[in-house]
Write an enzyme that holds these catalytic residues in place. Sequence first.
Site, PDB file in Angstrom:
ATOM      1  N   MET A   1     -25.820   9.910 -30.280  1.00 49.23           N
ATOM      2  CA  MET A   1     -26.301   8.550 -30.086  1.00 49.23           C
ATOM      3  C   MET A   1     -25.188   7.653 -29.527  1.00 49.23           C
ATOM      4  O   MET A   1     -24.052   8.081 -29.393  1.00 49.23           O
ATOM      5  CB  MET A   1     -26.816   7.980 -31.418  1.00 49.23           C
ATOM      6  N   CYS A   2     -25.555   6.433 -29.298  1.00 48.80           N
ATOM      7  CA  CYS A   2     -24.646   5.523 -28.615  1.00 48.80           C
ATOM      8  C   CYS A   2     -24.608   4.215 -29.393  1.00 48.80           C
ATOM      9  O   CYS A   2     -25.304   4.055 -30.386  1.00 48.80           O
ATOM     10  CB  CYS A   2     -25.145   5.243 -27.206  1.00 48.80           C
ATOM     11  N   GLU A   3     -23.803   3.292 -28.929  1.00 47.07           N
ATOM     12  CA  GLU A   3     -23.872   1.930 -29.472  1.00 47.07           C
ATOM     13  C   GLU A   3     -24.028   0.944 -28.324  1.00 47.07           C
ATOM     14  O   GLU A   3     -23.517   1.156 -27.222  1.00 47.07           O
ATOM     15  CB  GLU A   3     -22.635   1.604 -30.312  1.00 47.07           C
TER      16      GLU A   3
END
Lengths: 275, 275
Positions: free
Chosen positions: B1-3
């Site tokens: 996942m990412c931010e």
Amino acid sequence: MCELLGMNCNTPTDICFSFTGFRKRGGETGVHADGWGIAFFEGKGVRLFLDPKPSAQSPIAELVRNYPIHSLNVIAHIRKATQGHVSLENTHPFVRELWGQYWVFAHNGNLPQFQPELFGGFVPVGNTDSERIFCWFLQNLRIRFNDNPPTRDVLFATLHELTTFLAGMGIFNYLLSNGECLFVHCSTELCFLIRQSPFSLAHLKDEDVSVNFSDVTTPNDRVAIIATMPLTDNEPWQAMTPGTFWMFYEGEPVAQLTTIPSPVKSLDEMCRKPD
Amino acid sequence: MCELLGMNCNTPTDICFSFTGFRKRGGETGVHADGWGIAFFEGKGVRLFLDPKPSAQSPIAELVRNYPIHSLNVIAHIRKATQGHVSLENTHPFVRELWGQYWVFAHNGNLPQFQPELFGGFVPVGNTDSERIFCWFLQNLRIRFNDNPPTRDVLFATLHELTTFLAGMGIFNYLLSNGECLFVHCSTELCFLIRQSPFSLAHLKDEDVSVNFSDVTTPNDRVAIIATMPLTDNEPWQAMTPGTFWMFYEGEPVAQLTTIPSPVKSLDEMCRKPD
């Protein structure tokens, strides 16, 4: 007017040396203080640095000078505004996507009377003639070839036709790349240089900096540098003849045609809106 | 996942403070080491900085942290790759032009089964689901409204419909801006904060850095910060409810709707190719 800098290589190469001299012309050794930009293709991606401030004083230009980004195709531009106010949206190079490829364009010149009909696929964000020309180029390519990008040679022939159509309207030096080739139109003033084995020492004109390219290359490397005016004072730059259109591929010119200005077709005939 | 990190303001503001903490999560205080990017709207133009290297070690991130760029809308992203290899063309945010406006998009999530038909106007350059979604959004807007950009409220309603259609397919947190509004979908995890008068001291979570915003603001300034997780440890961050879609304008949320996932229409019904 503006100045252009392009690079086309057969192996990913950084442009730090050439950019070191080029950026000085943006407000220090040259008068092109109305912004600057540089676009690097890396694989299919593009890194674009833009700054409406003069390149000679720009911290972003300082970063680009010191941060080696290895690229097959680079287009840079320092601006002396003719059309369009000084702002980020009017800063070259411009980037758009067509056929799942990024395209990059920068222009030195002035085609004030070119007001083509644009059908909505590519619309200028700013108000320069340059971005208008770029949008018109891409619109033509999209309409002519639909979803099927043509071969390199057909692309060259098509861009030659479009360029010839515009060449009589004003000063129109430009650099255009899709990440594979670098297309170059010399309307009034451009020159180029091929760096290849045996490499030698190069010395900048705008700053007392030298590089011995034999220390930083392999024997198979080949790099074409295209610039409005020579960037070094001890290398064999070749002036391009005004009215010539070039395709550079893998670090060398692979095609060249003259662009005798002859708008025999009307603008409507050049690009019709599809039904 | 990412931010994700977004900013929407009523007066051009720099994001140096928030970005100082955010970039640390790209390989230092967080695991998002597969590249990063940030896009700043300035007037109608966009400045985009991308780097496939971790933001915590990136010289370009260091520049962005120290170089105040004043913007009404900013979108930043640090990547932990789920789909698509680590490369520049897969690095968020993505930028495209529609209606003579630049649009910027960044996504945190995964919609692997979303394979829409794209008709050629907007084609992904890389191979992420994120860029595919972005192209599909813009294709829908172009087909529905042709050459006439809708009002802000109609745009919000349309994006809400498109987002709801996709919301059942997977994790789909995103930020989208046309330079005027910031559209935010919280699929699983996002929060926001409004900074306005009276301003106070803010202290980062990821680095021991504080700013007293009362020293650097005027009483009329208003700034919305949106982030995957709070960036400061002494301010009233509000968690967004999963399944909500927001429009921020001039530094505050001006519209909000739930996105109950219900793909009652087929993909073909959502977006038909014009005749």
